[in-house]
Design an enzyme around this catalytic site. Structure first.
Site, PDB file in Angstrom:
ATOM      1  N   THR A   1       4.014   1.662   2.184  1.00 49.56           N
ATOM      2  CA  THR A   1       5.526   1.729   1.487  1.00 49.56           C
ATOM      3  C   THR A   1       6.388   2.839   2.070  1.00 49.56           C
ATOM      4  O   THR A   1       7.594   2.787   2.231  1.00 49.56           O
ATOM      5  CB  THR A   1       5.326   1.887  -0.003  1.00 49.56           C
ATOM      6  OG1 THR A   1       4.501   1.019  -0.618  1.00 49.56           O
ATOM      7  CG2 THR A   1       6.543   2.253  -0.698  1.00 49.56           C
ATOM      8  N   ALA A   2       5.842   4.136   2.137  1.00 56.41           N
ATOM      9  CA  ALA A   2       6.336   5.192   2.949  1.00 56.41           C
ATOM     10  C   ALA A   2       6.709   5.054   4.007  1.00 56.41           C
ATOM     11  O   ALA A   2       8.024   5.450   4.451  1.00 56.41           O
ATOM     12  CB  ALA A   2       5.367   6.560   2.652  1.00 56.41           C
TER      13      ALA A   2
ATOM     14  N   GLY B   1       0.819  -1.118   0.066  1.00 60.43           N
ATOM     15  CA  GLY B   1       0.017  -0.018   0.107  1.00 60.43           C
ATOM     16  C   GLY B   1       0.838   1.223   0.112  1.00 60.43           C
ATOM     17  O   GLY B   1       2.116   1.243   0.160  1.00 60.43           O
ATOM     18  N   CYS B   2      -0.011   2.552  -0.310  1.00 56.37           N
ATOM     19  CA  CYS B   2       0.970   3.528  -0.386  1.00 56.37           C
ATOM     20  C   CYS B   2       1.371   4.042   1.043  1.00 56.37           C
ATOM     21  O   CYS B   2       2.892   4.401   1.104  1.00 56.37           O
ATOM     22  CB  CYS B   2      -0.051   4.761  -0.965  1.00 56.37           C
ATOM     23  SG  CYS B   2      -1.465   4.610  -0.142  1.00 56.37           S
ATOM     24  N   TYR B   3       0.836   4.366   1.993  1.00 57.57           N
ATOM     25  CA  TYR B   3       1.032   4.419   3.467  1.00 57.57           C
ATOM     26  C   TYR B   3       2.220   3.443   3.841  1.00 57.57           C
ATOM     27  O   TYR B   3       3.218   3.939   4.534  1.00 57.57           O
ATOM     28  CB  TYR B   3       0.062   4.869   4.297  1.00 57.57           C
ATOM     29  CG  TYR B   3      -0.655   6.027   4.404  1.00 57.57           C
ATOM     30  CD1 TYR B   3      -0.123   7.216   4.163  1.00 57.57           C
ATOM     31  CD2 TYR B   3      -2.052   5.989   3.990  1.00 57.57           C
ATOM     32  CE1 TYR B   3      -0.950   8.338   4.273  1.00 57.57           C
ATOM     33  CE2 TYR B   3      -2.924   6.884   3.896  1.00 57.57           C
ATOM     34  CZ  TYR B   3      -2.249   8.268   4.026  1.00 57.57           C
ATOM     35  OH  TYR B   3      -3.126   9.557   3.739  1.00 57.57           O
TER      36      TYR B   3
END
EC number: 1.2.1.38
Length: 334
Positions: free
Chosen positions: A157-158, A153-155
Site C-alpha cells: 500500500t505505502a 498488504g501494508c508495504y
C-alpha cells in the site's frame, strides 16, 4: 444493518476492526472469533485490548462451525493467517457472505507464487480469479463488484500509492527499476511474542532482502519490476517508504505534481504534502497515507507514510467495505 463478523479478532488488526465496526452506522457486530485452539477464546476483546473497555465488551469465541457463523453473517472480515484465510474464505463466500480478507491468500494471481512465497499450494483458483485487489484508491470499480476483496498488504500500500501516479502517466523511465526502502513498526510482525519482536532485541535492520513476499505483490500490481527492501524499526506502528525513481526524459516538476493531484483528487485517505516530508507520527492512528516528493534533475524521491495497522490493514479493509456498499469512504474511520 449489515451483520458483520470478525475472524481473528484477538490480534491487532482484529481489534482495530472491532472498534470500527462498532462505530459504523450501517454495521452491527455479530461475532468475534479466533481459532478453535486459541488461548484467547472465551475472553472478552476488552480483556485482550484494554482500549476497547466500555466500547466493545463482546466475548471472543472459538470458531468451531464456520458454516453456522456464515449463516449469521452478511459481511466477514478475515484477520487471519494466510493459510487460514485460504481455507475459510470459500466457506463464507459459498454461503453468500461478502468477504474482506486482510491476509495475502488471494492477492496475487501468478503460477507458483503461493508455493514459493507462502509455503502452500493454492486450491481455490476460481476465487482467486474473482477476488478484487483492495488498493482502495486505485481499484474502486473492482471493489464495488467483487464478492471477495483481498486487502492490499501494508508495504504494498505505502509503495504503490507513491509510485502509481507517475507510472500510470508515463512519467518514469522504467529501465531503471524503482528502489523502495521501507521501515515498519514492530506491530507488523503481529501480537504473538517472539525473539524477533522482543523489546530488547528489536534494532533497526533490513530483512527479507531480495526474497520478501511483498516484492512480487508490488511488482505484479504495478506492472513494473521494483527493488524492495523492508526494514524493522524499533517503534510500535507505522510505515515510512522512501522510493527512488528515474523520470522519463523531459519530465518537469509541474508534471509530477499534476500527476499526484489528478490521481488523488477526491481520494480522502491520501494527503499530498508536495515537497513536504511525511512523518510516521502524523499518520499514526489515522487512516491516511501522506505523500511527499523531491525532484532533482532526472531523479525523484517519493516518501509515503501510513499506519501499518490501519491504512496498511484494518482501515483500508473498512474503506473497501465503504466503497463496496456505496458509503462515504472514511465512514467509521475518523
Amino acid at each position: 444493518m449489515l451483520k458483520t463478523t470478525i475472524i481473528g479478532a484477538s490480534g491487532y488488526t482484529g481489534a482495530e476492526l472491532a472498534f470500527m465496526v462498532n462505530k459504523h452506522p450501517q454495521l452491527t457486530l455479530s461475532g468475534l472469533y479466533v481459532s478453535a485452539n486459541s488461548v484467547d477464546a472465551g475472553k472478552t476483546i476488552a480483556q485482550l485490548h484494554g482500549k476497547l473497555a466500555n466500547v466493545v465488551d463482546m466475548v471472543v469465541n472459538a470458531l468451531t462451525d464456520p458454516k453456522q457463523v456464515a449463516q449469521d453473517s452478511d459481511v466477514v472480515f478475515l484477520a487471519t493467517a494466510h493459510e487460514v484465510s485460504h481455507d475459510l474464505a470459500p466457506i463464507f463466500l459459498e454461503a453468500g457472505c461478502q468477504v474482506f480478507d486482510l491476509s495475502g491468500a488471494f492477492r496475487v494471481k501468478s503460477d507458483g507464487f503461493y508455493d514459493t512465497f507462502y509455503g502452500f499450494e493454492h486450491q481455490f483458483n476460481n476465487w482467486l480469479d474473482k477476488a478484487a485487489y483492495g488498493l482502495a484508491e486505485w481499484n474502486q470499480e473492482e471493489i464495488k463488484n467483487a464478492p471477495l476483496v483481498a486487502v492490499a498488504g501494508c508495504y504494498p500500500t505505502a509503495s504503490q500509492l507513491a509510485i502509481k501516479p507517475l507510472l500510470v502517466d508515463g512519467l518514469l523511465d522504467t529501465q531503471q527499476w524503482p528502489v523502495i526502502n521501507a521501515t515498519s513498526g514492530v506491530s507488523g510482525a503481529g501480537r504473538k511474542a517472539s525473539m524477533t519482536n522482543s523489546f530488547c532485541e528489536v534494532s533497526l535492520q533490513p530483512y527479507g532482502v531480495f526474497n520478501h513476499r511483498h516484492q512480487p505483490e508490488i511488482a505484479q500490481h504495478l506492472g513494473c519490476d521494483v527493488i524492495f527492501t523492508p526494514h524493522l524499526g524499533n517503534f510500535k506502528r507505522g510505515i515510512l517508504a522512501t522510493v527512488t525513481m528515474k523520470l522519463a526524459q523531459g519530465v518537469t516538476e509541474q508534471q509530477v505534481a499534476q500527476a499526484f493531484e489528478q490521481a488523488y483528487q477526491g481520494k480522502p485517505a491520501v494527503r499530498l504534502k508536495g515537497d513536504g516530508i511525511p512523518r510516521i507520527q502524523d499518520v499514526e492512528n489515522t487512516p491516511f497515507c501522506d505523500i511527499g516528493w523531491k525532484v532533482q534533475g532526472e531523479h525523484i524521491i517519493v516518501i509515503s507514510a501510513i499506519d501499518n495497522l490501519l491504512k496498511g490493514a484494518s482501515s483500508q479493509a473498512m474503506q473497501c467495505l465503504n466503497i463496496h456498499y456505496g458509503y462515504p469512504e472514511l465512514t467509521a474511520l475518523l
